[in-house]
Design a protein around this motif. Structure first.
Motif: not given
Length: 502
Positions: A414-425, A469-480
């Motif tokens: 989904m379109e993120p609201e914050y710095a959590n980018i959730c996606f499948w490869y 209910g969604k299968v394994n996906f990556f969660r990328q977070v930008v902080i530094s």
């Protein structure tokens, strides 16, 4: 004058004259260890050309580290080698390509503050033993309270957002029923609390620890973006009352752990006011958006909360751990709830203003000066510097989202609201496959396999999980702030390299 040497004094066979520590050797060890830390952590571990981690399985690592503790001490050259090994085999969370958790990066000013406090070894409970750090904590809490939008308030730094949430839960229950502190829960009604289905797991832990019981935590349904649905909250409150329970607390979340969702605080606050419930906002992750004039709208309505958890060690990089519980009440509610009035520590006839002995507001006795590292960073970069960190992190997140949309084989949840980018490869072998049960079953194996490959290679670290209910996906977070656009591009390139043969 030359001091005369005194005769040895023995007690129980132990010589009591002079220190037994070899001061010169100790000073030299500290000096050499600091040089090692500077070279291997501050310089090398932040270098993008270095590995994020040097993976070893537990059995092998146990042998490499020589963990055995012996009857006699070991020489300093051996200890320095152990220090080097510890650094080598530890995950470099300050590396620009460490995206695994909700903290990352190296803040130089916070690091210096941590070195100072570790050397001074203070405990923050009374002014007499910790004068500077108590005043620093007071100043930092006051400024954080201003950003929430309260005119006044109270607060305390805790060892983790989970503990802040537990503090708030207990404080809300005490406010509802002050007698519980002395008389316990015997004969009282069944307390219930309400929180988002996407809340942090610490809410269940706190309910268990405090004797409320996990079955009395009501999880409120969320919408497709992971936000609590206010109408569902009110339904559950009425249902709990109908069943004879005693609702006392609503916990909203500002920045959920996985999706980075922000609950609608104004609507939730309206419901809490109608029902006379304490509103706690777990803004451990999302609270730092308050320092950004552009993004603070994510927390619209937070000023209506009774308490807020906020972790500067996350987006603002104050260094683990740095976590505050902030309370709107200014009637000494924290102290009334937690005070034990230990006469050997909090004497009432001290020669200074005992209101600065804040330790009785805490469930801890010994407490680290966690506010100091945040204060040092804030002094160094200013409020505008903190704001820039938030704005840059979210701008980099937006860049990554747009790149994911462009690239074949990548799909956003989904379109993120914050710095959590959730996606499948989606590897090439699955790209022409229909999205049915077999497709999702195969896709669920991709993220764990890529995670294994990236860690063994040491090129980056990125979290994954199944969720709702969604299968394994990556969660990328930008902080530094050390992270660059090039690191965003590398992340996607590297996942494609590691997974294209699957």
């Amino acid at each position: 004058m030359i001091a005369s040497k005194k005769s040895a004094v023995l007690v129980d066979g132990i010589v009591l004259n002079g220190p037994t520590t070899d001061v010169k050797a100790g000073e030299k060890f500290v000096e050499e260890a600091c040089r090692l830390i500077m070279e291997e952590v501050v310089l090398k571990a932040t270098d993008v050309k270095e590995k994020v981690c040097e993976w070893q399985p537990p059995e092998q690592l146990r042998q490499l580290l020589d963990l055995e503790m012996r009857d006699t001490g070991e020489p300093h050259d051996r200890l320095l080698k152990l220090c080097q090994d510890v650094i080598r085999f530890s995950v470099k969370t300050s590396h620009p390509r460490f995206f695994n958790q909700l903290y990352a990066g190296l803040d130089y000013y916070s690091l210096v503050a941590r070195l100072m406090t570790e050397a001074l070894n203070p405990s923050v409970y009374t002014y007499e033993v910790s004068p500077v750090f108590l005043l620093v904590e007071e100043a930092v809490l006051k400024k954080m309270i201003e950003f929430i939008g309260w005119k006044e308030g109270d607060g305390i730094f805790n060892p983790g957002g989970s503990v802040s949430n537990m503090y708030a839960m207990n404080l809300a229950r005490y406010k509802y029923c002050p007698d519980i502190k002395e008389k316990g829960m015997s004969g009282l009604p069944r307390f219930t609390l309400f929180t988002s289905a996407e809340c942090h797991y610490s809410m269940k832990k706190a309910a268990s620890f405090l004797g409320i019981g996990t079955e009395n935590v009501c999880f409120v349904e969320t919408d497709g973006r992971g936000k609590m649905i206010p109408e569902e909250l009110e339904k559950q409150i009425w249902q709990a009352r109908k069943e004879g329970a005693a609702p006392f607390l609503v916990c909203a979340t500002s920045g959920t752990t996985v999706l980075g969702a922000f609950d609608p605080l104004d609507e939730i606050a309206d419901i809490c006011e109608r029902h006379g419930l304490w509103l706690h906002v777990d803004a451990s992750w999302g609270g730092s958006a308050l320092v950004s004039r552009k993004h603070r709208k994510l927390l619209r309505g937070i000023h209506r909360a009774d308490s807020v958890a906020w972790n500067p060690h996350k987006m603002l990089m104050a260094g683990v751990q740095c976590c505050a519980l902030l309370v709107k009440d200014k009637s000494d509610l924290l102290k009334k709830c937690y005070s034990a009035e230990a006469s050997y520590l909090f004497q009432q006839d001290k020669f200074y203003d005992i209101s600065y002995d804040t330790g009785d507001k805490s469930i801890q006795c010994s407490r680290k000066p966690d506010a100091f590292k945040f204060w040092m960073t804030w002094k160094a970069v200013g409020t505008l510097g903190l704001e820039e960190r938030v704005n840059r992190a979210l701008a980099l997140s937006r860049y990554l989202v747009e790149e994911i949309k462009k690239r074949e084989g990548f799909k956003l949840l989904m379109e993120p609201e914050y710095a959590n980018i959730c996606f499948w490869y989606i590897p090439p072998s699955l790209r022409e496959m229909e999205e049915g049960p077999e497709f999702w079953e195969k896709l669920s194996l991709v993220a764990p396999a890529i995670k294994e490959r990236m860690m063994k290679k040491g090129s980056l670290m990125l979290g994954y999980q199944p969720h709702q209910g969604k299968v394994n996906f990556f969660r990328q977070v930008v902080i530094s702030p050390q992270v660059s656009r090039e690191d965003m591009d590398f992340l996607l390139d590297e996942i494609d390299i590691l997974g294209r043969d699957m």
